[in-house]
Design an enzyme around this catalytic site. Structure first.
Site, PDB file in Angstrom:
ATOM      1  N   ALA A 146       0.849  -1.214   0.030  1.00 21.51           N
ATOM      2  CA  ALA A 146       0.019  -0.106   0.089  1.00 21.51           C
ATOM      3  C   ALA A 146       0.813   1.235  -0.121  1.00 21.51           C
ATOM      4  O   ALA A 146       0.485   2.332  -0.687  1.00 21.51           O
ATOM      5  CB  ALA A 146      -0.910   0.159   1.172  1.00 21.51           C
TER       6      ALA A 146
ATOM      7  N   ASN B 133      -1.835   6.275  -3.528  1.00 25.66           N
ATOM      8  CA  ASN B 133      -3.006   6.220  -3.324  1.00 25.66           C
ATOM      9  C   ASN B 133      -3.442   5.939  -1.660  1.00 25.66           C
ATOM     10  O   ASN B 133      -2.655   5.189  -1.080  1.00 25.66           O
ATOM     11  CB  ASN B 133      -3.879   5.192  -4.036  1.00 25.66           C
ATOM     12  N   ASP B 134      -4.563   6.648  -1.083  1.00 36.62           N
ATOM     13  CA  ASP B 134      -4.695   6.593   0.247  1.00 36.62           C
ATOM     14  C   ASP B 134      -3.835   7.074   1.343  1.00 36.62           C
ATOM     15  O   ASP B 134      -4.339   7.506   2.187  1.00 36.62           O
ATOM     16  CB  ASP B 134      -5.018   4.922   0.486  1.00 36.62           C
TER      17      ASP B 134
ATOM     18  N   TRP C 123      -1.179   6.373 -16.233  1.00 33.42           N
ATOM     19  CA  TRP C 123      -1.279   5.697 -17.457  1.00 33.42           C
ATOM     20  C   TRP C 123      -1.879   6.171 -18.783  1.00 33.42           C
ATOM     21  O   TRP C 123      -2.440   5.671 -19.443  1.00 33.42           O
ATOM     22  CB  TRP C 123      -2.018   4.435 -17.110  1.00 33.42           C
TER      23      TRP C 123
ATOM     24  N   CYS D 203       3.431  -0.252 -13.680  1.00 34.21           N
ATOM     25  CA  CYS D 203       3.469  -1.405 -12.756  1.00 34.21           C
ATOM     26  C   CYS D 203       5.092  -1.779 -12.454  1.00 34.21           C
ATOM     27  O   CYS D 203       5.158  -2.039 -11.238  1.00 34.21           O
ATOM     28  CB  CYS D 203       2.810  -2.746 -13.396  1.00 34.21           C
TER      29      CYS D 203
ATOM     30  N   ASP E 268      -9.395  -7.920 -13.759  1.00 31.93           N
ATOM     31  CA  ASP E 268     -10.851  -8.327 -13.852  1.00 31.93           C
ATOM     32  C   ASP E 268     -11.323  -7.457 -12.840  1.00 31.93           C
ATOM     33  O   ASP E 268     -11.175  -7.763 -11.630  1.00 31.93           O
ATOM     34  CB  ASP E 268     -10.742  -9.932 -13.462  1.00 31.93           C
TER      35      ASP E 268
ATOM     36  N   ASP F  72     -12.570  -3.698 -17.117  1.00 39.52           N
ATOM     37  CA  ASP F  72     -11.808  -4.772 -17.352  1.00 39.52           C
ATOM     38  C   ASP F  72     -10.767  -4.617 -18.537  1.00 39.52           C
ATOM     39  O   ASP F  72     -11.073  -3.812 -19.301  1.00 39.52           O
ATOM     40  CB  ASP F  72     -12.590  -5.910 -18.104  1.00 39.52           C
TER      41      ASP F  72
ATOM     42  N   HIS G  15       2.184  -7.238 -16.932  1.00 41.78           N
ATOM     43  CA  HIS G  15       2.029  -6.629 -15.583  1.00 41.78           C
ATOM     44  C   HIS G  15       3.176  -7.240 -15.111  1.00 41.78           C
ATOM     45  O   HIS G  15       3.423  -8.482 -15.011  1.00 41.78           O
ATOM     46  CB  HIS G  15       0.719  -6.983 -15.258  1.00 41.78           C
TER      47      HIS G  15
ATOM     48  N   ASP H 192       1.716  -6.934  -4.757  1.00 38.02           N
ATOM     49  CA  ASP H 192       1.545  -6.353  -5.858  1.00 38.02           C
ATOM     50  C   ASP H 192       1.096  -4.589  -5.301  1.00 38.02           C
ATOM     51  O   ASP H 192      -0.071  -4.581  -4.741  1.00 38.02           O
ATOM     52  CB  ASP H 192       0.227  -6.566  -6.896  1.00 38.02           C
TER      53      ASP H 192
ATOM     54  N   ASN I 261      -5.666 -16.403 -15.295  1.00 33.94           N
ATOM     55  CA  ASN I 261      -6.504 -17.393 -15.720  1.00 33.94           C
ATOM     56  C   ASN I 261      -7.762 -17.014 -16.259  1.00 33.94           C
ATOM     57  O   ASN I 261      -8.504 -17.618 -16.691  1.00 33.94           O
ATOM     58  CB  ASN I 261      -6.805 -18.313 -14.318  1.00 33.94           C
TER      59      ASN I 261
ATOM     60  N   ASP J 248     -11.022 -15.847 -18.460  1.00 39.56           N
ATOM     61  CA  ASP J 248     -11.456 -16.105 -19.806  1.00 39.56           C
ATOM     62  C   ASP J 248     -11.617 -14.775 -20.337  1.00 39.56           C
ATOM     63  O   ASP J 248     -12.055 -13.665 -19.636  1.00 39.56           O
ATOM     64  CB  ASP J 248     -12.710 -16.935 -19.687  1.00 39.56           C
TER      65      ASP J 248
ATOM     66  N   GLU K 199      -6.261 -28.125 -15.440  1.00 38.32           N
ATOM     67  CA  GLU K 199      -6.399 -26.763 -15.444  1.00 38.32           C
ATOM     68  C   GLU K 199      -7.878 -26.311 -15.413  1.00 38.32           C
ATOM     69  O   GLU K 199      -8.359 -25.178 -14.795  1.00 38.32           O
ATOM     70  CB  GLU K 199      -5.555 -26.142 -16.630  1.00 38.32           C
TER      71      GLU K 199
ATOM     72  N   TYR L  25       1.068   0.442 -22.469  1.00 34.54           N
ATOM     73  CA  TYR L  25       1.427  -1.014 -22.428  1.00 34.54           C
ATOM     74  C   TYR L  25       0.021  -1.829 -21.915  1.00 34.54           C
ATOM     75  O   TYR L  25      -0.132  -2.874 -21.906  1.00 34.54           O
ATOM     76  CB  TYR L  25       2.508  -1.463 -21.583  1.00 34.54           C
TER      77      TYR L  25
END
Length: 586
Positions: free
Chosen positions: A118, A123-124, A133, A169, A198, A221, A227, A250, A290, A292, A345, A421
């Site tokens: 953090a 932020n915060d 970005w 990032c 997501d 999204d 990343h 992250d 992962n 979709d 998977e 990117y």
């Protein structure tokens, strides 16, 4: 398991009944990965050397078709860095709200990892780095211009702890690596290619395109070309021994967790097994590797959306980190997931969906099974035809193939946009519409040329272009063909002229040739390297005519022995941030 940080040491001496304490000074206690009782104990000595003591790193970028890399100076043992890292802990929201409780948790690497994820973003909590970005970096340094963490952390302190402008990032991840290594927690940067963001937690990323093939920015999204996040090594006594080892952290501010922008630690083993109900932020990290993808055609006038196709194998590819003791790339994709397309998977994916309650819930935004099963009449792909270099024309071939045994007429709307990117569109570069007739089973190649003069003004510092062809087939479903292109900068070369010895001058030469047929101006060379020079050297270079070669010499006086890395960043009005590094044995 003592609390880390700065301690006072004093001695009590008693003489003739009266005692007086005398201060001996202060010392700083750190985590110790060499000690078997420590939460961060790492049995492999070579890994301790790399992930705690090594001040140089390599970060991977580009895209899944074209992986690039650049050096980074973590500099965790430079001058004031330890003090800055300790003051970072005392500026966190947790410490401000309840200092005693915060300090009592400072023996716990999972607590500190979360707090520092953090604090590295602004932020915060007025943390270290402000993210940007937009493609416009006025009022600060562009994220791609940094070459090390030291300058960023020093600037943060010097400005009275005002956020440093700007990060993306890899900058957040590199600074977090510096801070955690400095405190003794084994840490590395990891790059995920085709990384999903997501935003709504449904393990699905939706992308929308208009009739012309423009990528629309109408959902939170997104699928990033790459990343970068961190892995830190420590035990998870809260989850049990099978979840110990590498933990994902992250510091890039993407989604809030517990009301603030922080992420992790998420156990890498938990991600691989789909245990998304375990602390912390496993659903978000699981989706990054992962999710979709669904590609929709969207009509802004009517609000109607039509599914073009869906893919479950696009996200999370070539997950990369630097090798231990070598400047090579190591692929760790198999540590995050079972082989793409294998039954195991898909089972893990279903298990994760179930744990998140997505299996039983009706989702009105999801495509119908009929939409998912529809088969296109044609297929398409973009092939690269020639060099992908800034300063050169971009030549591509659109290959269209008729999959049916009757002729098809195809209307093709093509666009090219410069992007950052994260694939956020910034400027339109080019567009064209054509009509193509394909005989039964025929394959046609359509050459596309985007001249340098057309894209030069529009390119972002990420040097990325997204090319899209939206194909309308009479009576069939639309087919989307797209390719993300990362252009390479021209090369720059460093030579160390002579042997490097401690406290003796040595000459270094940097050579750059202007590859364009235009003059390049505003040329600046930036040099840094631990043990080789203190601070950052900036050299202004005169303008270069078309095809002219420049040679710049400067002197170093190394002050530490051993293998050291010299990092160079060259910028001018036509090329942003041409980076290279050279290992120098002192």
């Amino acid at each position: 398991n003592a609390v880390i940080g700065r301690y006072k040491l004093s001695v009590q001496s008693t003489s003739s009944g009266s005692s007086s304490p005398a201060s001996l000074g202060t010392f700083v206690l750190l985590f110790n990965p060499w000690s078997s009782g420590d939460d961060v104990f790492l049995p492999n000595k070579a890994e301790c050397e790399e992930y705690v003591l090594e001040e140089f790193g390599i970060i991977f970028a580009g895209n899944k078709n074209h992986i690039t890399s650049f050096g980074w100076n973590f500099g965790q043992f430079q001058g004031d860095i330890l003090n800055i890292c300790l003051s970072m802990l005392d500026r966190s929201l947790n410490y401000r709200q309840d200092p005693a409780t915060d300090v009592s948790h400072r023996n716990d690497p999972k607590y500190l990892g979360r707090v520092l994820s953090a604090m590295v973003n602004a932020n915060d909590d007025q943390g270290v780095l402000l993210g940007n970005w937009s493609g416009n970096y006025e009022g600060g340094k562009s994220p791609s211009s940094w070459t090390g963490s030291g300058e960023i952390l020093q600037n943060w302190k010097k400005s009275g702890f005002r956020p440093v402008r700007y990060g993306q990032c890899w900058v957040f991840a590199a600074v977090l690596t510096t801070v955690l290594r400095c405190l003794g927690i084994p840490t590395r940067t990891v790059t995920n290619f085709s990384s999903a963001h997501d935003a709504d937690g449904n393990l699905r990323v939706d992308e929308f395109y208009d009739a012309s093939g423009n990528h629309l920015d109408r959902t939170a999204d997104s699928i990033w070309n790459f990343h970068v996040w961190n892995e830190s090594w420590f035990s998870r006594n809260d989850l049990g021994p099978s979840y110990s080892g590498w933990q994902v952290l992250d510091a890039t501010p993407q989604e809030e967790s517990g009301g603030i922008y922080q992420c992790g630690p998420a156990s890498r083993n938990a991600i691989k097994e789909g245990e998304v109900d375990l602390d912390y932020d496993c659903p978000f990290v699981f989706a990054e590797v992962n999710a979709d993808c669904m590609y929709w055609n969207y009509d802004p006038a009517t609000g109607k959306k039509t599914l073009m196709f869906s893919k479950s194998t696009v996200i999370g590819q070539f997950i990369s980190t630097k090798a231990v003791g070598r400047d090579d790339r190591v692929d760790v994709t198999n540590d995050y997931k079972y082989e793409e397309g294998s039954k195991k998977e898909r089972d893990v994916f279903k298990k994760a969906r179930k744990k998140l309650g997505l299996e039983d819930k009706f989702d009105p935004t999801a495509p119908t099974p009929q939409e998912i099963d529809q088969k296109p009449d044609i297929s398409g792909k973009f092939k690269v035809d020639g060099p992908l270099e800034v300063g050169k024309d971009l030549n591509l071939i659109l290959v269209l193939a008729n999959l049916q045994s009757d002729a098809k007429t195809v209307r093709v709307n093509m666009t090219a946009w410069s992007t950052v990117y994260t694939r956020r569109p910034v400027h339109e570069i080019w567009k064209d519409s054509i009509s193509v007739t394909l005989s039964p089973k025929e394959e046609k190649q359509i050459p596309i040329k985007i001249p340098y003069t057309e894209y030069q003004q529009q390119l972002t510092t990420d040097k990325t272009i997204q090319v899209t062809a939206l194909c309308y087939v009479e009576g069939g479903i639309q087919v989307l063909v797209q390719r993300n292109i990362t252009l390479d900068n021209p090369a720059i070369d460093i030579q160390v002229l002579g042997e490097a010895k401690v406290n003796e001058e040595v000459d270094v030469e940097v050579v750059f040739t202007n590859p364009t047929d235009m003059e390049v101006r505003d040329c600046v060379l930036q040099v840094e390297g631990n043990g080789l020079l203190r601070g950052i050297l900036e050299i202004d270079i005169p303008p270069l005519k078309a095809s002219e070669k420049s040679s710049t010499k400067f002197k170093l006086i190394p002050f530490e022995t051993g293998p050291k890395h010299l990092l160079v960043n060259f910028s001018c009005d036509k090329f942003a941030d041409i980076k290279t590094f050279k290992m120098v044995n002192v």
